[in-house]
Design a protein around this motif. Structure first.
Motif, PDB file in Angstrom:
ATOM      1  N   THR A 168     -11.181  -8.984 -25.284  1.00 14.80           N
ATOM      2  CA  THR A 168     -10.970  -9.226 -24.839  1.00 14.80           C
ATOM      3  C   THR A 168     -11.569 -10.946 -24.420  1.00 14.80           C
ATOM      4  N   PRO A 169     -11.835 -11.600 -23.708  1.00 15.13           N
ATOM      5  CA  PRO A 169     -11.837 -13.126 -24.207  1.00 15.13           C
ATOM      6  C   PRO A 169     -12.686 -13.414 -24.536  1.00 15.13           C
ATOM      7  N   GLU A 170     -13.693 -12.459 -24.460  1.00 15.72           N
ATOM      8  CA  GLU A 170     -15.526 -12.713 -24.924  1.00 15.72           C
ATOM      9  C   GLU A 170     -15.814 -12.727 -26.187  1.00 15.72           C
ATOM     10  N   GLU A 171     -14.371 -11.206 -27.212  1.00 11.01           N
ATOM     11  CA  GLU A 171     -14.369 -10.948 -27.604  1.00 11.01           C
ATOM     12  C   GLU A 171     -13.907 -11.828 -29.173  1.00 11.01           C
ATOM     13  N   ALA A 172     -12.507 -12.398 -28.602  1.00 14.87           N
ATOM     14  CA  ALA A 172     -11.834 -13.881 -28.930  1.00 14.87           C
ATOM     15  C   ALA A 172     -12.891 -14.463 -29.274  1.00 14.87           C
ATOM     16  N   ASP A 173     -13.423 -14.592 -28.171  1.00 16.49           N
ATOM     17  CA  ASP A 173     -14.137 -16.791 -29.306  1.00 16.49           C
ATOM     18  C   ASP A 173     -15.400 -16.350 -29.276  1.00 16.49           C
ATOM     19  N   GLU A 174     -15.413 -15.024 -28.927  1.00 14.59           N
ATOM     20  CA  GLU A 174     -16.601 -14.565 -30.512  1.00 14.59           C
ATOM     21  C   GLU A 174     -16.499 -14.951 -31.721  1.00 14.59           C
ATOM     22  N   TYR A 175     -15.419 -14.080 -32.014  1.00 13.88           N
ATOM     23  CA  TYR A 175     -14.957 -13.954 -33.226  1.00 13.88           C
ATOM     24  C   TYR A 175     -14.517 -15.117 -33.925  1.00 13.88           C
ATOM     25  N   PHE A 176     -13.770 -15.973 -32.604  1.00 12.24           N
ATOM     26  CA  PHE A 176     -12.660 -17.814 -33.536  1.00 12.24           C
ATOM     27  C   PHE A 176     -14.362 -18.758 -34.207  1.00 12.24           C
ATOM     28  N   ALA A 177     -14.988 -18.789 -32.629  1.00 11.09           N
ATOM     29  CA  ALA A 177     -16.730 -19.428 -32.581  1.00 11.09           C
ATOM     30  C   ALA A 177     -16.927 -19.014 -34.598  1.00 11.09           C
ATOM     31  N   SER A 178     -17.304 -17.730 -35.219  1.00 13.79           N
ATOM     32  CA  SER A 178     -17.715 -17.748 -36.414  1.00 13.79           C
ATOM     33  C   SER A 178     -16.534 -17.896 -37.807  1.00 13.79           C
ATOM     34  N   ARG A 179     -15.824 -18.305 -37.634  1.00 13.08           N
ATOM     35  CA  ARG A 179     -14.548 -18.743 -38.025  1.00 13.08           C
ATOM     36  C   ARG A 179     -14.858 -19.974 -39.039  1.00 13.08           C
ATOM     37  N   PRO A 180     -14.589 -20.602 -39.978  1.00 14.95           N
ATOM     38  CA  PRO A 180     -14.424 -21.585 -40.661  1.00 14.95           C
ATOM     39  C   PRO A 180     -13.926 -22.729 -39.999  1.00 14.95           C
TER      40      PRO A 180
END
Length: 201
Positions: free
Chosen positions: A101-113
């Motif tokens: 889901t877009p929400e899953e992708a947003d959450e993981y992307f935000a966790s990246r350096p």
């Protein structure tokens, strides 16, 4: 573990094996081979990193405009393989593929350096590159653009989930008499009902 009994849930086996690999594998215990096919049926494999997993499937992230991204969007089936040499085990997974889901992708992307976030914008993954300087210029461009504040997730960058139809656990045995235990289902969104069988090595 699989030599002496047959656990009813393959995810219990995977969880135990991954935890042991994380303790003993020297480099990237979450690294897995991902195999896809193109329109002609030609297979292609590469290494990716497992970023999340549960009983719905195994998740990794990528550029949807990359070779693997385009192949998975057109032909949503894939095979994964973990090989943990340090513990002499491997896991093979085959299944159907869905987008996270877009929400899953947003959450993981935000966790990246932040540099990794910028790299997702800078890299036209899988497309021809004239030279390293071209990539460095693109990195500098997006570093300047997103130097302050939050880096948004690129619209072409997201994740895939491989929903297993088949999971095989392989454990090294003496004299090549290995242990192989297969779990299979007809429903990638199965409700915990798995068929099991042991295979000759």
């Amino acid at each position: 573990m699989i030599r002496d009994n047959t656990p009813s849930d393959p995810y219990d086996v995977f969880d135990a094996w991954l935890k042991e690999a994380e303790e003993k594998e020297l480099n990237d215990p979450t690294a897995m081979s991902l195999s896809t096919v193109d329109a002609s049926g030609m297979p292609s494999s590469r290494m990716v990193l497992l970023k999340d997993w549960d009983q719905q499937g195994f998740v990794f992230y990528t550029n949807y405009e990359s070779r693997k991204g385009e192949q998975l969007l057109a032909h949503p089936k894939a095979a994964l393989m973990f090989h943990w040499k340090s513990v002499r085990r491997s896991v093979r997974i085959e299944g159907l593929v869905e987008q996270v889901t877009p929400e899953e992708a947003d959450e993981y992307f935000a966790s990246r350096p932040k540099q990794s976030q910028i790299g997702a914008w800078a890299s036209d993954q899988s497309r021809p590159l004239e030279g390293r300087f071209e990539l460095e210029k693109r990195v500098a461009k997006y570093a300047a653009k997103y130097g302050l504040g939050k880096v948004p997730r690129p619209p072409h960058w997201s994740g895939f989930r491989v929903c297993p139809l088949r999971i095989e656990f392989w454990q090294d045995g003496p004299f090549r008499l290995h242990d192989r235990l297969v779990y299979s289902t007809d429903d990638a969104k199965q409700s915990g009902q798995w068929n099991t069988e042991r295979l000759f090595p």
